[in-house]
Design an enzyme around this catalytic site. Structure first.
Site, short mmCIF file in Angstrom:
data_model
loop_
_atom_site.label_atom_id
_atom_site.label_comp_id
_atom_site.label_asym_id
_atom_site.label_seq_id
_atom_site.Cartn_x
_atom_site.Cartn_y
_atom_site.Cartn_z
N ILE A 8 0.85 -1.19 0.00
CA ILE A 8 0.00 0.00 0.00
C ILE A 8 0.90 1.25 0.00
O ILE A 8 1.00 1.97 1.00
CB ILE A 8 -0.96 0.00 1.21
N PRO A 9 1.56 1.52 -1.14
CA PRO A 9 2.37 2.74 -1.22
C PRO A 9 1.47 3.95 -1.06
O PRO A 9 0.35 3.98 -1.58
CB PRO A 9 2.97 2.67 -2.63
N HIS A 10 1.95 4.94 -0.33
CA HIS A 10 1.11 6.11 -0.09
C HIS A 10 1.95 7.34 0.19
O HIS A 10 3.15 7.25 0.41
CB HIS A 10 0.17 5.84 1.09
N GLY A 11 1.27 8.47 0.18
CA GLY A 11 1.94 9.73 0.47
C GLY A 11 0.94 10.86 0.48
O GLY A 11 -0.26 10.66 0.26
N VAL A 63 -2.20 5.19 -2.55
CA VAL A 63 -3.10 6.20 -2.02
C VAL A 63 -2.34 7.51 -1.86
O VAL A 63 -1.25 7.54 -1.29
CB VAL A 63 -3.67 5.77 -0.64
#
Length: 148
Positions: free
Chosen positions: A59-62, A97
């Site tokens: 779940i890569p996010h920033g 996300v």
């Protein structure tokens, strides 16, 4: 999440290539236009610790300062990608996300919700075998309805 930000055929050979592909997906059908900025945000977060949460999921996010709403992208990598996951298994389901800087609470709630949706092995198996963006959306909407 829109069909334009879903891929069921991600074919990459590295973590960095996966982040690049997700960055390009995230700008589709959204207010964003600069994939390089999005990719850098994902890379920066990933440099802190892997977002490979296990069970073939990452779940890569920033966060971005000028974003007006939370956006997401999903990529299914049928062959899996080495992503330095906590369980050391290749990742086959990516959910990226991005959230506005001013909404850290919403950002965390979305991440928790995605994690809860993907906890079910049946849902993960259905997503991995999905053949279209519409099918991915249908799977997620059906699971969402059951969680309510």
């Amino acid at each position: 999440l829109t069909p334009a930000r879903i891929s069921t055929t991600l074919r990459v050979s590295s973590k960095d290539e996966a982040l690049e592909a997700l960055g390009h997906l995230l700008i589709q059908d959204s207010e964003l236009s600069d994939a390089s900025t999005v990719i850098q945000v994902l890379r920066d977060r990933e440099s802190l610790a892997s977002t490979g949460v296990g069970d073939e999921v990452a779940i890569p996010h920033g966060r971005l300062p000028n974003l007006t709403q939370i956006i997401a992208a999903i990529a299914i990598a049928p062959d899996g990608v080495d992503f330095d996951s906590i369980d050391r298994r290749p990742v086959r389901i990516f959910v990226a996300v991005l959230a506005p800087d001013r909404a850290p609470g919403d950002h965390l709630r979305v991440l928790a919700h995605v994690s809860r949706l993907l906890r079910d092995a049946r849902v993960r198996a259905e997503l991995i075998t999905a053949t279209s963006p519409d099918q991915v959306l249908s799977i997620l909407l059906a699971e969402e309805a059951q969680l309510r």
